[in-house]
Scaffold this motif. Structure first.
Motif, PDB file in Angstrom:
ATOM      1  N   ALA A   1     -36.481 -60.624  -6.699  1.00  0.00           N
ATOM      2  CA  ALA A   1     -36.965 -60.133  -7.847  1.00  0.00           C
ATOM      3  C   ALA A   1     -36.172 -59.088  -8.617  1.00  0.00           C
ATOM      4  N   LEU A   2     -35.428 -58.609  -7.631  1.00  0.00           N
ATOM      5  CA  LEU A   2     -34.640 -57.415  -8.214  1.00  0.00           C
ATOM      6  C   LEU A   2     -33.428 -57.657  -8.911  1.00  0.00           C
ATOM      7  N   PRO A   3     -33.078 -57.287 -10.067  1.00  0.00           N
ATOM      8  CA  PRO A   3     -31.876 -57.818 -11.173  1.00  0.00           C
ATOM      9  C   PRO A   3     -30.656 -57.575 -10.315  1.00  0.00           C
ATOM     10  N   THR A   4     -29.723 -58.532 -10.489  1.00  0.00           N
ATOM     11  CA  THR A   4     -28.662 -58.420  -9.608  1.00  0.00           C
ATOM     12  C   THR A   4     -27.752 -57.117  -9.987  1.00  0.00           C
ATOM     13  N   ALA A   5     -27.653 -56.592 -11.108  1.00  0.00           N
ATOM     14  CA  ALA A   5     -27.124 -55.317 -11.506  1.00  0.00           C
ATOM     15  C   ALA A   5     -27.596 -54.275 -10.784  1.00  0.00           C
ATOM     16  N   VAL A   6     -28.877 -54.078 -10.513  1.00  0.00           N
ATOM     17  CA  VAL A   6     -29.335 -52.946  -9.976  1.00  0.00           C
ATOM     18  C   VAL A   6     -29.085 -53.135  -8.282  1.00  0.00           C
ATOM     19  N   ALA A   7     -29.303 -54.326  -7.899  1.00  0.00           N
ATOM     20  CA  ALA A   7     -28.696 -54.502  -6.481  1.00  0.00           C
ATOM     21  C   ALA A   7     -27.207 -54.179  -6.321  1.00  0.00           C
TER      22      ALA A   7
ATOM     23  N   PHE B   1     -38.509 -72.621 -13.016  1.00  0.00           N
ATOM     24  CA  PHE B   1     -39.359 -71.661 -12.386  1.00  0.00           C
ATOM     25  C   PHE B   1     -40.935 -72.297 -12.496  1.00  0.00           C
ATOM     26  N   VAL B   2     -41.189 -72.337 -13.613  1.00  0.00           N
ATOM     27  CA  VAL B   2     -42.752 -72.782 -13.909  1.00  0.00           C
ATOM     28  C   VAL B   2     -42.908 -74.376 -13.432  1.00  0.00           C
ATOM     29  N   ALA B   3     -41.939 -75.376 -13.695  1.00  0.00           N
ATOM     30  CA  ALA B   3     -41.944 -76.746 -13.432  1.00  0.00           C
ATOM     31  C   ALA B   3     -41.990 -76.862 -12.092  1.00  0.00           C
ATOM     32  N   ARG B   4     -40.911 -75.934 -11.290  1.00  0.00           N
ATOM     33  CA  ARG B   4     -41.150 -75.947  -9.916  1.00  0.00           C
ATOM     34  C   ARG B   4     -42.200 -75.710  -9.241  1.00  0.00           C
ATOM     35  N   GLU B   5     -42.803 -74.725  -9.743  1.00  0.00           N
ATOM     36  CA  GLU B   5     -44.236 -74.175  -9.133  1.00  0.00           C
ATOM     37  C   GLU B   5     -45.458 -75.405  -9.221  1.00  0.00           C
TER      38      GLU B   5
ATOM     39  N   GLY C   1     -45.375 -68.758 -11.480  1.00  0.00           N
ATOM     40  CA  GLY C   1     -44.276 -69.248 -11.947  1.00  0.00           C
ATOM     41  C   GLY C   1     -44.121 -68.183 -13.054  1.00  0.00           C
ATOM     42  N   VAL C   2     -44.961 -67.929 -13.901  1.00  0.00           N
ATOM     43  CA  VAL C   2     -44.871 -67.047 -14.979  1.00  0.00           C
ATOM     44  C   VAL C   2     -44.332 -65.630 -14.467  1.00  0.00           C
ATOM     45  N   ILE C   3     -44.729 -65.175 -13.299  1.00  0.00           N
ATOM     46  CA  ILE C   3     -44.334 -64.155 -12.787  1.00  0.00           C
ATOM     47  C   ILE C   3     -43.021 -64.225 -12.562  1.00  0.00           C
ATOM     48  N   LEU C   4     -42.350 -65.011 -11.918  1.00  0.00           N
ATOM     49  CA  LEU C   4     -41.002 -65.321 -11.349  1.00  0.00           C
ATOM     50  C   LEU C   4     -40.206 -65.443 -12.709  1.00  0.00           C
ATOM     51  N   THR C   5     -40.420 -66.385 -13.823  1.00  0.00           N
ATOM     52  CA  THR C   5     -39.896 -66.472 -15.019  1.00  0.00           C
ATOM     53  C   THR C   5     -39.555 -65.175 -15.376  1.00  0.00           C
TER      54      THR C   5
ATOM     55  N   ALA D   1     -45.828 -57.495  -5.693  1.00  0.00           N
ATOM     56  CA  ALA D   1     -47.069 -56.953  -5.622  1.00  0.00           C
ATOM     57  C   ALA D   1     -48.178 -58.148  -6.233  1.00  0.00           C
ATOM     58  N   LEU D   2     -47.666 -58.609  -7.284  1.00  0.00           N
ATOM     59  CA  LEU D   2     -48.579 -59.527  -8.264  1.00  0.00           C
ATOM     60  C   LEU D   2     -48.493 -61.012  -7.303  1.00  0.00           C
ATOM     61  N   LYS D   3     -47.163 -61.241  -6.742  1.00  0.00           N
ATOM     62  CA  LYS D   3     -46.949 -62.474  -6.231  1.00  0.00           C
ATOM     63  C   LYS D   3     -47.753 -62.577  -4.768  1.00  0.00           C
ATOM     64  N   THR D   4     -47.912 -61.270  -4.247  1.00  0.00           N
ATOM     65  CA  THR D   4     -48.460 -61.139  -2.684  1.00  0.00           C
ATOM     66  C   THR D   4     -49.917 -61.666  -3.360  1.00  0.00           C
ATOM     67  N   PHE D   5     -50.454 -60.746  -4.440  1.00  0.00           N
ATOM     68  CA  PHE D   5     -51.800 -61.103  -4.792  1.00  0.00           C
ATOM     69  C   PHE D   5     -52.136 -62.584  -5.217  1.00  0.00           C
ATOM     70  N   VAL D   6     -51.250 -63.096  -5.771  1.00  0.00           N
ATOM     71  CA  VAL D   6     -51.432 -64.529  -6.083  1.00  0.00           C
ATOM     72  C   VAL D   6     -51.420 -65.657  -4.668  1.00  0.00           C
TER      73      VAL D   6
END
Lengths: 276, 296
Positions: A103-109, B170-174, B216-220, B277-282
């Protein structure tokens, strides 16, 4: 068995759109890389991809990615084990944070790791008196690649460990196996395919990584310059054909890894189904 | 042991054997937990804490100044534009691909699934490079674009394209595994009852996979807002014009303006924490639904 006719609508539309969009965004642009390299003759292509500076970058990229993936395999397995089997306070929170590198952008990492591991950083200032320099050396590259590959092994091994039946371990113990024998003969063979898949995913991700590495690497030619940076440097010098030649080498290796990973995942799933 | 009757002994003995069989001695448990947590601390927790500490090192005023700087604000705007275009497009693609792959049988299906995964295997730098090869000045459409005064590379369209590429699967994979697991009985029932294809999609299929879709949307979105390598190649780093937030972080950092760089970085780190946090909630919702269905 007679093939049942599928009565659901939308097959042509959905598959048509899928193939159209896939071609437009991924396949045609990727083919551009392969077509561009044909501007070079084979000896020219060979000269570009085997130049000493480029070869040094392959060694660093693949070597550091391999070491980082090994570190992640060992500590990722341990982390998955601890998360599945042992209770400790704050476990749910820590479990959620394992995905941070996704989740963390690579530049920030990149800038965060550099701040922590440079000579006056929180961890770097402890390591420097021991003669260990991390930031701006190849060790820094390994640290960054370990960070970005960290979730893969944990997340592939964790579900398999959760699925393991306690009965098999109890049976092993009742037949006189000690705990280490149970682990090495019963548990480890069951998680091995998942572990290998996680390792391969972490390795594949590390090879292409750019953002987190360039801040901590120091980017010295022949020493701490990764292959994606070589591509950027050539682009900035308007050497499009040269940049593309190096990119094609990386693409071919990445595709081979992708096929290997798909095979591994298929094997891993089959092992899990067979174990049930 | 003289006070223990044989039956007591055997139950005592089996208890010991069981705890030995399914777990390790306490000192090994503590040692392994300590090693695992130290590893996570060295590579995850300490760097994450460093982002916020460095951001606030020069005080809260400097922090706010860095965030309301016009260049920072325009970077925020561009980051949102790229995500607002990339996420819906990849969402529509993910639903279409999952519908075709999960509900129908056809030749070459496994090849199609592998091809959808391709962008995961491609280095972000190469993702940027391929669009330069097509739309750049020396590229396939370079001169045609110049003639019509359209800029793709070193402009917003290039940034959007690169963002779409890196977030493509991402979305397709989910959705694909979820929709495969759900089968098509409910959809066929809907069809028999007279529902149209779109009604089936809206009323049956999508509600069934809503949590996976959201995940999927969150990850994207997280990846779209945080992408650095691919966007870096196509953006040209024009301040206030073609800078996204991650690129703005890089520029500030390279100017040795560390406090401002970490201030902007802390925004992205917060975005990452919200994503987790959203991911954990989902995941919690999915687990609850699953246990609900089992009980029913």
């Amino acid at each position: 068995m007679a093939k049942q006719k599928n009565i659901l609508p939308g097959f042509n539309l959905s598959l048509g759109f899928t193939i159209f969009y896939l071609s437009l965004i991924v396949l045609i642009p990727l083919s551009a890389a392969f077509i561009k390299t044909t501007e070079l003759s084979i000896p020219e292509f060979w000269e570009v991809i085997t130049a000493p500076r480029v070869v040094a970058s392959y060694k660093l990229t693949f070597g550091a990615s391999f070491i980082a993936a090994i570190i992640n395999a060992a500590f990722g397995l341990l982390t998955a084990w601890v998360l599945v089997r042992y209770p400790f306070p704050g476990k749910k929170f820590i479990d959620a944070l394992v995905d941070l590198p996704f989740a963390l952008p690579t530049a920030v990492a990149g800038i965060a790791l550099t701040a922590v591991y440079s000579g006056n950083g929180w961890i770097g200032s402890w390591l420097e008196p021991l003669g260990i320099k991390v930031a701006f050396t190849p060790i820094g590259v390994v640290v960054a690649l370990t960070f970005i590959g960290l979730p893969f092994v944990v997340r592939t091994v964790q579900p398999v460990l959760e699925d393991l039946e306690a009965e098999t371990e109890e049976a092993a113990a009742s037949l006189g196996a000690n705990r280490w024998q149970t682990f090495s003969k019963i548990i480890f063979p069951a998680i091995w395919p998942a572990l290998l898949t996680g390792f391969a995913l972490a390795f594949a991700r590390a090879i292409g990584e750019y953002g987190s590495v360039i801040f901590i690497a120091g980017n010295m030619p022949m020493v701490s310059e990764i292959t994606p940076l070589i591509i950027i440097t050539k682009l900035e010098q308007y050497d499009y054909a040269g940049a593309t030649a190096v990119a094609v080498v990386m693409l071919v290796i990445s595709f081979l890894l992708l096929f290997a990973i798909n095979g591994l995942q298929w094997w891993s799933n089959r092992q899990r189904i067979a174990a049930r | 042991m003289s006070g223990i009757t044989p039956s007591q002994y055997s139950s005592y003995h089996s208890k010991v054997a069981r705890s030995r069989a399914t777990s390790e001695p306490a000192w090994i448990r503590y040692a392994l937990t300590t090693i695992a947590l130290s590893f996570l601390a060295l590579f995850l927790f300490v760097p994450l804490a460093a982002v916020f500490t460095e951001a606030l090192r020069k005080g809260f005023d400097t922090y706010i100044t860095a965030l309301i700087d016009p260049d920072a604000l325009s970077a925020v705007k561009l980051t949102f534009i790229a995500a607002l275009i990339a996420v819906p497009l990849n969402l529509v693609f993910g639903v279409a691909a999952a519908w075709a792959i999960a509900k129908f049988e056809f030749k070459g299906k496994s090849i199609l699934i592998t091809l959808i995964d391709l962008p995961f295997a491609v280095s972000p730098v190469i993702a940027g490079l391929i669009y330069v090869l097509i739309f750049g000045l020396q590229g396939w459409f370079g001169s045609a674009l110049v003639d019509n005064d359209i800029k793709v590379i070193f402009a917003i369209p290039g940034i959007v394209l690169a963002t779409i590429f890196v977030t493509f699967p991402f979305v397709a994979r989910e959705l694909i595994p979820l929709m495969q697991a759900q089968g098509k009985d409910e959809e066929e029932a809907g069809l028999v009852l007279g529902a149209s294809g779109w009604q089936i999609l809206w009323r049956i299929t999508l509600p069934n996979v809503k949590w996976g879709l959201l995940y999927g949307v969150i990850l994207t979105n997280a990846r779209a807002m945080g992408e650095f390598g691919a966007v870096s190649v196509v953006s040209g780093h024009i301040r206030g014009m073609t800078n996204t937030l991650p690129l703005h972080v890089e520029i500030l950092y390279n100017e040795y303006n560390y406090a401002a760089a970490f201030a902007v970085a802390s925004l992205l780190a917060l975005l990452a924490l919200v994503t987790l946090a959203l991911k954990t909630f989902v995941e919690w919702q999915v687990a609850r639904n699953a246990s609900h269905n089992e009980a029913a």
